[in-house]
Structure formats: C-alpha cells, structure tokens
Write a protein that holds these residues in place. Structure first.
Motif, PDB file in Angstrom:
ATOM      1  N   THR A  19       0.849  -1.188   0.000  1.00 44.48           N
ATOM      2  CA  THR A  19       0.000   0.000   0.000  1.00 44.48           C
ATOM      3  C   THR A  19       0.889   1.243   0.000  1.00 44.48           C
ATOM      4  OG1 THR A  19      -0.067   0.094   2.403  1.00 44.48           O
ATOM      5  CG2 THR A  19      -1.793  -1.218   1.308  1.00 44.48           C
ATOM      6  N   ILE A  20       0.297   2.378  -0.261  1.00 48.49           N
ATOM      7  CA  ILE A  20       1.055   3.635  -0.235  1.00 48.49           C
ATOM      8  C   ILE A  20       1.695   3.857   1.142  1.00 48.49           C
ATOM      9  CG2 ILE A  20       0.867   6.155  -0.410  1.00 48.49           C
ATOM     10  CD1 ILE A  20      -1.257   5.657  -2.626  1.00 48.49           C
ATOM     11  N   PRO A  21       0.956   3.635   2.249  1.00 47.95           N
ATOM     12  CA  PRO A  21       1.599   3.813   3.554  1.00 47.95           C
ATOM     13  C   PRO A  21       2.802   2.888   3.761  1.00 47.95           C
ATOM     14  CG  PRO A  21      -0.776   3.804   3.816  1.00 47.95           C
ATOM     15  CD  PRO A  21      -0.494   3.408   2.392  1.00 47.95           C
ATOM     16  N   THR A  22       2.687   1.659   3.313  1.00 46.85           N
ATOM     17  CA  THR A  22       3.807   0.723   3.465  1.00 46.85           C
ATOM     18  C   THR A  22       4.982   1.131   2.595  1.00 46.85           C
ATOM     19  OG1 THR A  22       2.257  -1.060   4.012  1.00 46.85           O
ATOM     20  CG2 THR A  22       4.477  -1.708   3.341  1.00 46.85           C
ATOM     21  N   ILE A  23       4.713   1.623   1.413  1.00 48.80           N
ATOM     22  CA  ILE A  23       5.784   2.108   0.535  1.00 48.80           C
ATOM     23  C   ILE A  23       6.493   3.295   1.194  1.00 48.80           C
ATOM     24  CG2 ILE A  23       6.266   3.242  -1.683  1.00 48.80           C
ATOM     25  CD1 ILE A  23       3.999   1.432  -2.861  1.00 48.80           C
ATOM     26  N   LEU A  24       5.733   4.196   1.811  1.00 49.30           N
ATOM     27  CA  LEU A  24       6.343   5.338   2.511  1.00 49.30           C
ATOM     28  C   LEU A  24       7.206   4.864   3.682  1.00 49.30           C
ATOM     29  CD1 LEU A  24       3.401   7.907   2.498  1.00 49.30           C
ATOM     30  CD2 LEU A  24       5.557   8.068   1.228  1.00 49.30           C
ATOM     31  N   THR A  25       6.734   3.849   4.382  1.00 46.10           N
ATOM     32  CA  THR A  25       7.516   3.294   5.492  1.00 46.10           C
ATOM     33  C   THR A  25       8.805   2.662   4.981  1.00 46.10           C
ATOM     34  OG1 THR A  25       5.511   2.920   6.793  1.00 46.10           O
ATOM     35  CG2 THR A  25       7.466   1.675   7.429  1.00 46.10           C
ATOM     36  N   LEU A  26       8.715   1.909   3.896  1.00 48.48           N
ATOM     37  CA  LEU A  26       9.918   1.311   3.297  1.00 48.48           C
ATOM     38  C   LEU A  26      10.880   2.391   2.814  1.00 48.48           C
ATOM     39  CD1 LEU A  26       8.253  -1.637   1.349  1.00 48.48           C
ATOM     40  CD2 LEU A  26       9.788  -1.827   3.339  1.00 48.48           C
ATOM     41  N   LEU A  27      10.335   3.470   2.298  1.00 48.28           N
ATOM     42  CA  LEU A  27      11.162   4.604   1.877  1.00 48.28           C
ATOM     43  C   LEU A  27      11.944   5.171   3.061  1.00 48.28           C
ATOM     44  CD1 LEU A  27      12.013   6.667  -0.293  1.00 48.28           C
ATOM     45  CD2 LEU A  27       9.976   7.985   0.296  1.00 48.28           C
ATOM     46  N   ARG A  28      11.297   5.226   4.225  1.00 46.46           N
ATOM     47  CA  ARG A  28      11.991   5.706   5.425  1.00 46.46           C
ATOM     48  C   ARG A  28      13.178   4.815   5.773  1.00 46.46           C
ATOM     49  NH1 ARG A  28       7.334   6.331   7.801  1.00 46.46           N
ATOM     50  NH2 ARG A  28       7.560   4.907   9.529  1.00 46.46           N
ATOM     51  N   ILE A  29      13.007   3.517   5.608  1.00 46.06           N
ATOM     52  CA  ILE A  29      14.107   2.592   5.887  1.00 46.06           C
ATOM     53  C   ILE A  29      15.237   2.783   4.883  1.00 46.06           C
ATOM     54  CG2 ILE A  29      14.749   0.144   5.952  1.00 46.06           C
ATOM     55  CD1 ILE A  29      11.907  -0.366   7.132  1.00 46.06           C
ATOM     56  N   VAL A  30      14.894   2.995   3.617  1.00 43.49           N
ATOM     57  CA  VAL A  30      15.899   3.236   2.574  1.00 43.49           C
ATOM     58  C   VAL A  30      16.642   4.549   2.839  1.00 43.49           C
ATOM     59  CG1 VAL A  30      16.175   3.740   0.101  1.00 43.49           C
ATOM     60  CG2 VAL A  30      14.725   1.841   0.839  1.00 43.49           C
ATOM     61  N   MET A  31      15.975   5.514   3.461  1.00 40.11           N
ATOM     62  CA  MET A  31      16.614   6.806   3.745  1.00 40.11           C
ATOM     63  C   MET A  31      17.694   6.710   4.830  1.00 40.11           C
ATOM     64  SD  MET A  31      13.856   9.885   3.422  1.00 40.11           S
ATOM     65  CE  MET A  31      12.465   9.227   4.290  1.00 40.11           C
ATOM     66  N   ILE A  32      17.702   5.630   5.602  1.00 35.15           N
ATOM     67  CA  ILE A  32      18.677   5.509   6.694  1.00 35.15           C
ATOM     68  C   ILE A  32      20.106   5.485   6.166  1.00 35.15           C
ATOM     69  CG2 ILE A  32      19.488   4.036   8.579  1.00 35.15           C
ATOM     70  CD1 ILE A  32      16.474   3.328   9.035  1.00 35.15           C
ATOM     71  N   PRO A  33      20.473   4.603   5.215  1.00 33.13           N
ATOM     72  CA  PRO A  33      21.853   4.657   4.714  1.00 33.13           C
ATOM     73  C   PRO A  33      22.158   5.972   3.982  1.00 33.13           C
ATOM     74  CG  PRO A  33      20.606   2.956   3.567  1.00 33.13           C
ATOM     75  CD  PRO A  33      19.732   3.471   4.655  1.00 33.13           C
ATOM     76  N   VAL A  34      21.149   6.575   3.376  1.00 31.77           N
ATOM     77  CA  VAL A  34      21.352   7.873   2.719  1.00 31.77           C
ATOM     78  C   VAL A  34      21.711   8.912   3.781  1.00 31.77           C
ATOM     79  CG1 VAL A  34      20.273   9.688   1.337  1.00 31.77           C
ATOM     80  CG2 VAL A  34      19.803   7.276   0.821  1.00 31.77           C
ATOM     81  N   LEU A  35      21.005   8.886   4.911  1.00 32.00           N
ATOM     82  CA  LEU A  35      21.320   9.793   6.019  1.00 32.00           C
ATOM     83  C   LEU A  35      22.769   9.605   6.471  1.00 32.00           C
ATOM     84  CD1 LEU A  35      20.469  11.834   8.273  1.00 32.00           C
ATOM     85  CD2 LEU A  35      19.854   9.826   9.640  1.00 32.00           C
ATOM     86  N   VAL A  36      23.191   8.360   6.613  1.00 33.64           N
ATOM     87  CA  VAL A  36      24.566   8.080   7.060  1.00 33.64           C
ATOM     88  C   VAL A  36      25.584   8.654   6.081  1.00 33.64           C
ATOM     89  CG1 VAL A  36      26.250   6.264   7.570  1.00 33.64           C
ATOM     90  CG2 VAL A  36      23.883   6.038   8.378  1.00 33.64           C
ATOM     91  N   VAL A  37      25.396   8.391   4.802  1.00 28.63           N
ATOM     92  CA  VAL A  37      26.342   8.884   3.790  1.00 28.63           C
ATOM     93  C   VAL A  37      26.383  10.410   3.800  1.00 28.63           C
ATOM     94  CG1 VAL A  37      26.765   9.065   1.298  1.00 28.63           C
ATOM     95  CG2 VAL A  37      26.204   6.843   2.316  1.00 28.63           C
ATOM     96  N   VAL A  38      25.219  11.042   3.789  1.00 33.15           N
ATOM     97  CA  VAL A  38      25.162  12.510   3.757  1.00 33.15           C
ATOM     98  C   VAL A  38      25.775  13.098   5.023  1.00 33.15           C
ATOM     99  CG1 VAL A  38      23.562  14.473   3.807  1.00 33.15           C
ATOM    100  CG2 VAL A  38      23.227  12.633   2.159  1.00 33.15           C
ATOM    101  N   PHE A  39      25.534  12.468   6.159  1.00 30.77           N
ATOM    102  CA  PHE A  39      26.076  12.934   7.436  1.00 30.77           C
ATOM    103  C   PHE A  39      27.601  13.047   7.387  1.00 30.77           C
ATOM    104  CE2 PHE A  39      27.620  12.257  11.768  1.00 30.77           C
ATOM    105  CZ  PHE A  39      26.841  13.137  12.500  1.00 30.77           C
TER     106      PHE A  39
END
Length: 186
Positions: A4-24
């Motif tokens: 569902t759209i909510p689940t896709i948004l939640t999965l997107l949040r998980i994908v953003m974690i390594p992006v946060l680390v790299v950008v940090f």
C-alpha cells in the motif's frame, strides 16, 4: 502481500537511513543541512503514512509492524551518528537511555500482545511528548550549527536530555501498566 502507499512510505523511510549516514559524513558545508532535511522528510513520511492508512483504510498488519521499526531504526541511527560526532557524556547517556527504552518498550509490547493484553501498553501522552521533543532535539543535533546567534548544538543537547527524562517517565508508565500481567505470569 500487496504494498500500500503507507507501506511504501515506510519502506522509503528505511531506505533513507543509509542515505542519512552517507550525507552525514560528506565533507561539505551543506551536509548538516542535508542530513537535517533527510531526517525531516522521514518524520513527515512517518506522519503521512499513518494519516493515509487511517484516512483511506489502507492499514495492514505488515504496515503496523513495520512503521514503528522504521521509526526506531531512524532514531537509533541518527543518535549513534550524533554521539559519534559529539562524544559528550550527557549526550551519550541520553542517547543510550532513548535507544534502551525503545528496545525495552518494543519487547514489552510484543510480550503483552502475545499474552492478549496489548491494550494495556498503548501509547501514553508522555510517550507522544517524548517523541516530539526527541525529534526536535535530533533535528537540532543533526544541524549542529549556530543559527541567528542561537547555539543550536547546545539547545539540541538540552532538548535531548529533556527527551531522555520523558523517555524514562514514559517507560515507567508502560511498565506500571504491564505490571499486573507480569504478576500473573509468576
């Protein structure tokens, strides 16, 4: 399982974690701001996925499981990054309290659900206030640069300490609510 759209948004949040680390860790002047924007985007998607799920009847058991996991992962990783960059005792203790509470309360909720008493450990107002304060504190600590003469890093540290105090209070609330079930299991 249908995504569902909510689940896709939640999965997107998980994908953003390594992006946060790299950008940090990027060696640019704008990396703190970019890390903050990633964290804010994650917080917005957290609110948005819940709103969409409730508003349009898109709730799912998988989404209900995954949403808090994504939140806790993002918060834990952000706190670890922040403490690594600022290895101060007060900051480290506050982060440890917050991460430890998240693990403890998650385990408690799971155990209570197995006992059929999950309703006893519903989100309390202290937990909601803790979350708001914690998110603001993490945002300040990710940005960590003075802004308009305000010592953002120092403010973030004190906000995180306040969040840690609320974290302890909310954990006590949950433990007290679960105590009758604990007594029955003896």
């Amino acid at each position: 399982m249908q995504l569902t759209i909510p689940t896709i948004l939640t999965l997107l949040r998980i994908v953003m974690i390594p992006v946060l680390v790299v950008v940090f860790y990027l060696p640019f002047d704008w990396s703190n701001l970019a890390a903050l924007l990633i964290f804010i985007t994650a917080a917005i998607t957290d609110w948005l996925d819940g709103w969409i799920a409730r508003r349009f009847g898109m709730s799912s058991a998988f989404g209900a499981f995954l949403d808090p996991v994504a939140d806790k992962l993002m918060v834990a990783v952000a706190l670890i990054l922040i403490v690594q960059r600022n290895p101060e005792l007060l900051l480290a203790i506050s982060a440890a309290v917050i991460i430890g509470r998240e693990i403890t309360v998650s385990a408690l909720r799971e155990w209570m659900a197995e006992l059929g008493q999950g309703a006893r450990v519903r989100v309390a107002w202290t937990g909601k206030m803790k979350t708001i304060l914690q998110m603001v504190a993490i945002g300040f600590l990710l940005f960590a640069q003075d802004l308009f003469g305000l010592p953002i890093l120092s403010i973030g540290i004190w906000l995180l300490v306040a969040a840690a105090v609320l974290t302890i209070l909310s954990m006590i609330t949950y433990l007290r609510a679960a105590w009758p079930a604990v007594q029955q299991q003896r």
